[in-house]
Motif scaffolding. Structure first.
Motif, PDB file in Angstrom:
ATOM      1  N   PRO A   1      -7.292   7.444  -1.466  1.00  0.00           N
ATOM      2  CA  PRO A   1      -7.387   8.673  -0.661  1.00  0.00           C
ATOM      3  C   PRO A   1      -6.042   9.336  -0.375  1.00  0.00           C
ATOM      4  CG  PRO A   1      -8.783   6.975   0.269  1.00  0.00           C
ATOM      5  CD  PRO A   1      -7.955   6.322  -0.797  1.00  0.00           C
ATOM      6  N   PHE A   2      -4.947   8.589  -0.498  1.00  0.00           N
ATOM      7  CA  PHE A   2      -3.620   9.143  -0.210  1.00  0.00           C
ATOM      8  C   PHE A   2      -2.939   9.729  -1.447  1.00  0.00           C
ATOM      9  CE2 PHE A   2      -4.214   5.974   3.151  1.00  0.00           C
ATOM     10  CZ  PHE A   2      -3.879   6.712   4.276  1.00  0.00           C
ATOM     11  N   LEU A   3      -3.532   9.577  -2.628  1.00  0.00           N
ATOM     12  CA  LEU A   3      -2.836   9.976  -3.853  1.00  0.00           C
ATOM     13  C   LEU A   3      -2.829  11.478  -4.075  1.00  0.00           C
ATOM     14  CD1 LEU A   3      -3.856   7.152  -6.337  1.00  0.00           C
ATOM     15  CD2 LEU A   3      -1.768   7.383  -5.001  1.00  0.00           C
ATOM     16  N   TYR A   4      -3.860  12.178  -3.613  1.00  0.00           N
ATOM     17  CA  TYR A   4      -3.870  13.639  -3.733  1.00  0.00           C
ATOM     18  C   TYR A   4      -3.473  14.238  -2.397  1.00  0.00           C
ATOM     19  CZ  TYR A   4      -5.584  18.401  -3.522  1.00  0.00           C
ATOM     20  OH  TYR A   4      -5.667  19.747  -3.324  1.00  0.00           O
ATOM     21  N   GLN A   5      -2.383  15.004  -2.404  1.00  0.00           N
ATOM     22  CA  GLN A   5      -1.932  15.678  -1.190  1.00  0.00           C
ATOM     23  C   GLN A   5      -1.609  17.125  -1.542  1.00  0.00           C
ATOM     24  OE1 GLN A   5      -1.881  14.431   1.862  1.00  0.00           O
ATOM     25  NE2 GLN A   5      -2.429  12.350   1.298  1.00  0.00           N
ATOM     26  N   SER A   6      -2.435  18.042  -1.094  1.00  0.00           N
ATOM     27  CA  SER A   6      -2.250  19.454  -1.450  1.00  0.00           C
ATOM     28  C   SER A   6      -0.930  20.002  -0.915  1.00  0.00           C
ATOM     29  CB  SER A   6      -3.429  20.287  -0.940  1.00  0.00           C
ATOM     30  OG  SER A   6      -3.632  20.069   0.439  1.00  0.00           O
ATOM     31  N   LEU A   7      -0.463  19.504   0.225  1.00  0.00           N
ATOM     32  CA  LEU A   7       0.814  19.965   0.769  1.00  0.00           C
ATOM     33  C   LEU A   7       1.952  19.664  -0.199  1.00  0.00           C
ATOM     34  CD1 LEU A   7       2.676  21.032   3.038  1.00  0.00           C
ATOM     35  CD2 LEU A   7       2.703  18.703   3.956  1.00  0.00           C
ATOM     36  N   TYR A   8       1.955  18.466  -0.784  1.00  0.00           N
ATOM     37  CA  TYR A   8       3.019  18.084  -1.711  1.00  0.00           C
ATOM     38  C   TYR A   8       2.940  18.910  -2.993  1.00  0.00           C
ATOM     39  CZ  TYR A   8       2.967  13.995   1.382  1.00  0.00           C
ATOM     40  OH  TYR A   8       2.957  13.160   2.463  1.00  0.00           O
ATOM     41  N   ILE A   9       1.730  19.170  -3.464  1.00  0.00           N
ATOM     42  CA  ILE A   9       1.560  19.995  -4.665  1.00  0.00           C
ATOM     43  C   ILE A   9       2.096  21.395  -4.407  1.00  0.00           C
ATOM     44  CG2 ILE A   9      -0.131  21.068  -6.206  1.00  0.00           C
ATOM     45  CD1 ILE A   9      -1.845  18.544  -5.864  1.00  0.00           C
ATOM     46  N   ALA A  62       6.104   8.135   5.522  1.00  0.00           N
ATOM     47  CA  ALA A  62       5.793   8.213   6.956  1.00  0.00           C
ATOM     48  C   ALA A  62       4.291   8.377   7.183  1.00  0.00           C
ATOM     49  CB  ALA A  62       6.568   9.359   7.601  1.00  0.00           C
ATOM     50  N   GLY A  63       3.653   9.243   6.384  1.00  0.00           N
ATOM     51  CA  GLY A  63       2.228   9.496   6.562  1.00  0.00           C
ATOM     52  C   GLY A  63       1.364   8.284   6.256  1.00  0.00           C
ATOM     53  N   THR A  64       1.718   7.543   5.211  1.00  0.00           N
ATOM     54  CA  THR A  64       0.939   6.364   4.826  1.00  0.00           C
ATOM     55  C   THR A  64       1.222   5.193   5.757  1.00  0.00           C
ATOM     56  OG1 THR A  64       1.133   7.112   2.536  1.00  0.00           O
ATOM     57  CG2 THR A  64       0.309   4.902   2.879  1.00  0.00           C
ATOM     58  N   TRP A  65       2.490   4.991   6.055  1.00  0.00           N
ATOM     59  CA  TRP A  65       2.889   3.864   6.900  1.00  0.00           C
ATOM     60  C   TRP A  65       2.256   3.969   8.291  1.00  0.00           C
ATOM     61  CZ3 TRP A  65       5.581  -0.451   5.612  1.00  0.00           C
ATOM     62  CH2 TRP A  65       6.091  -1.240   6.642  1.00  0.00           C
ATOM     63  N   ASN A  66       2.184   5.195   8.816  1.00  0.00           N
ATOM     64  CA  ASN A  66       1.658   5.399  10.172  1.00  0.00           C
ATOM     65  C   ASN A  66       0.159   5.681  10.198  1.00  0.00           C
ATOM     66  OD1 ASN A  66       4.073   5.084  11.584  1.00  0.00           O
ATOM     67  ND2 ASN A  66       4.684   7.188  11.160  1.00  0.00           N
ATOM     68  N   SER A  67      -0.488   5.684   9.045  1.00  0.00           N
ATOM     69  CA  SER A  67      -1.902   6.055   8.995  1.00  0.00           C
ATOM     70  C   SER A  67      -2.760   5.017   9.702  1.00  0.00           C
ATOM     71  CB  SER A  67      -2.351   6.205   7.544  1.00  0.00           C
ATOM     72  OG  SER A  67      -3.705   6.549   7.505  1.00  0.00           O
ATOM     73  N   TYR A  68      -3.630   5.509  10.535  1.00  0.00           N
ATOM     74  CA  TYR A  68      -4.553   4.630  11.255  1.00  0.00           C
ATOM     75  C   TYR A  68      -6.005   4.962  10.941  1.00  0.00           C
ATOM     76  CZ  TYR A  68      -7.113   2.411  15.041  1.00  0.00           C
ATOM     77  OH  TYR A  68      -8.010   1.655  15.749  1.00  0.00           O
ATOM     78  N   MET A  92       0.832  -1.197   0.000  1.00  0.00           N
ATOM     79  CA  MET A  92       0.000   0.000   0.000  1.00  0.00           C
ATOM     80  C   MET A  92       0.870   1.251   0.000  1.00  0.00           C
ATOM     81  SD  MET A  92      -2.548   1.241   3.029  1.00  0.00           S
ATOM     82  CE  MET A  92      -2.242   2.894   3.548  1.00  0.00           C
ATOM     83  N   THR A  93       1.863   1.272   0.871  1.00  0.00           N
ATOM     84  CA  THR A  93       2.746   2.440   0.960  1.00  0.00           C
ATOM     85  C   THR A  93       3.517   2.644  -0.340  1.00  0.00           C
ATOM     86  OG1 THR A  93       2.977   2.101   3.347  1.00  0.00           O
ATOM     87  CG2 THR A  93       4.613   3.489   2.300  1.00  0.00           C
ATOM     88  N   GLY A  94       3.988   1.553  -0.937  1.00  0.00           N
ATOM     89  CA  GLY A  94       4.732   1.657  -2.202  1.00  0.00           C
ATOM     90  C   GLY A  94       3.875   2.236  -3.319  1.00  0.00           C
ATOM     91  N   ILE A  95       2.631   1.769  -3.434  1.00  0.00           N
ATOM     92  CA  ILE A  95       1.723   2.281  -4.472  1.00  0.00           C
ATOM     93  C   ILE A  95       1.446   3.762  -4.251  1.00  0.00           C
ATOM     94  CG2 ILE A  95      -0.636   2.124  -5.378  1.00  0.00           C
ATOM     95  CD1 ILE A  95       1.106  -0.163  -6.283  1.00  0.00           C
ATOM     96  N   VAL A  96       1.260   4.162  -2.994  1.00  0.00           N
ATOM     97  CA  VAL A  96       0.992   5.576  -2.682  1.00  0.00           C
ATOM     98  C   VAL A  96       2.184   6.449  -3.055  1.00  0.00           C
ATOM     99  CG1 VAL A  96       0.627   7.214  -0.787  1.00  0.00           C
ATOM    100  CG2 VAL A  96      -0.732   5.122  -0.908  1.00  0.00           C
ATOM    101  N   ILE A  97       3.393   5.994  -2.747  1.00  0.00           N
ATOM    102  CA  ILE A  97       4.591   6.791  -3.083  1.00  0.00           C
ATOM    103  C   ILE A  97       4.733   6.921  -4.594  1.00  0.00           C
ATOM    104  CG2 ILE A  97       7.119   6.810  -3.020  1.00  0.00           C
ATOM    105  CD1 ILE A  97       6.917   5.561  -0.220  1.00  0.00           C
ATOM    106  N   MET A 121       9.244  14.689  -0.563  1.00  0.00           N
ATOM    107  CA  MET A 121       7.834  14.318  -0.652  1.00  0.00           C
ATOM    108  C   MET A 121       7.653  12.816  -0.402  1.00  0.00           C
ATOM    109  SD  MET A 121       5.282  14.450  -3.920  1.00  0.00           S
ATOM    110  CE  MET A 121       6.049  12.948  -4.537  1.00  0.00           C
ATOM    111  N   SER A 122       8.578  12.004  -0.937  1.00  0.00           N
ATOM    112  CA  SER A 122       8.477  10.550  -0.762  1.00  0.00           C
ATOM    113  C   SER A 122       8.618  10.155   0.702  1.00  0.00           C
ATOM    114  CB  SER A 122       9.547   9.839  -1.596  1.00  0.00           C
ATOM    115  OG  SER A 122       9.363  10.101  -2.960  1.00  0.00           O
ATOM    116  N   ILE A 123       9.541  10.810   1.413  1.00  0.00           N
ATOM    117  CA  ILE A 123       9.722  10.509   2.841  1.00  0.00           C
ATOM    118  C   ILE A 123       8.467  10.881   3.624  1.00  0.00           C
ATOM    119  CG2 ILE A 123      11.004  11.153   4.929  1.00  0.00           C
ATOM    120  CD1 ILE A 123      13.511  11.380   3.142  1.00  0.00           C
ATOM    121  N   LEU A 124       7.915  12.053   3.331  1.00  0.00           N
ATOM    122  CA  LEU A 124       6.692  12.482   4.021  1.00  0.00           C
ATOM    123  C   LEU A 124       5.524  11.552   3.689  1.00  0.00           C
ATOM    124  CD1 LEU A 124       6.983  16.351   3.522  1.00  0.00           C
ATOM    125  CD2 LEU A 124       7.410  15.069   5.620  1.00  0.00           C
ATOM    126  N   ALA A 125       5.428  11.152   2.408  1.00  0.00           N
ATOM    127  CA  ALA A 125       4.351  10.242   1.997  1.00  0.00           C
ATOM    128  C   ALA A 125       4.533   8.869   2.639  1.00  0.00           C
ATOM    129  CB  ALA A 125       4.320  10.116   0.476  1.00  0.00           C
TER     130      ALA A 125
END
Length: 199
Positions: free
Chosen positions: A69-77, A127-133, A1-6, A121-125
């Protein structure tokens, strides 16, 4: 999941950021304001509409519900847009003179220059995806679709008194983030400085 999101973030967000930074089109300012506005909205506020939409299209308890839901991130844009603004227009114009399309100039010239920002961006994505609950636990409630953090929480509920087992699980879930960060630490710091908000 995390790999696909990154991987998805490495394709979708840079193209959106480049369009907002370098292309002229109708409604650009409005879209720019929408991106900035969505940065100010906590995800908790839109979780119910996301859940309702996922239920309507039949994506609950699927892999798509855990990734889309993780593919669009306004912060990264926004972060990448700030970097792309610093890229000289002359580079893009020179590429166009050499026969490249706008997309060709983006992928061959501008995208490689953004490597530090993309790694940030990849590091933030990651961490954010891996830790998402919140999102995985809301959109997938069958054990087969549990992500690591949700699974660890279910183990905690089942064996609450076994503290060493729970702490071992916490350490193991933290290790990949630490390893990923230490590998790309230099590029991360460079990306933060390159993508900073410029006046």
């Amino acid at each position: 999941m995390t790999g696909i999101v990154i991987i998805g973030n490495l394709f979708i967000n840079p193209m959106a950021a480049f369009a907002l930074a370098k292309l002229n089109f109708k409604g650009k300012k409005l879209i720019d304001w929408i991106v900035i506005a969505t940065m100010m909205i906590p995800y908790h506020m839109i979780l119910i509409p996301v859940y309702v939409n996922m239920a309507k299209i039949g994506w609950l308890n699927t892999f798509l519900a855990l990734t889309v839901p993780f593919l669009y991130q306004s912060l990264y844009i926004f972060m990448l847009k700030q970097f792309f603004k610093s890229v000289p227009n002359e580079l893009i114009e020179a590429a166009r003179i050499d026969g490249l399309t706008k997309m060709g100039a983006f992928w061959r010239i501008v995208y490689p220059l953004a490597k530090p920002s993309l790694i940030t961006m990849s590091i933030l994505a990651f961490a954010g995806t891996w830790n998402s609950y919140l999102i995985p636990s809301t959109l997938a409630n069958v054990p087969e679709k549990y992500v690591l953090v949700v699974g660890l929480n279910s183990v905690k509920d089942a064996v609450f008194e076994n503290t060493p087992l729970i702490m071992a699980g916490v350490v193991l879930t933290t290790l990949p983030i630490l390893i990923f960060f230490f590998i790309f630490q230099r590029q991360y710091i460079e990306g933060i400085s390159n993508s900073g908000i410029k006046g």
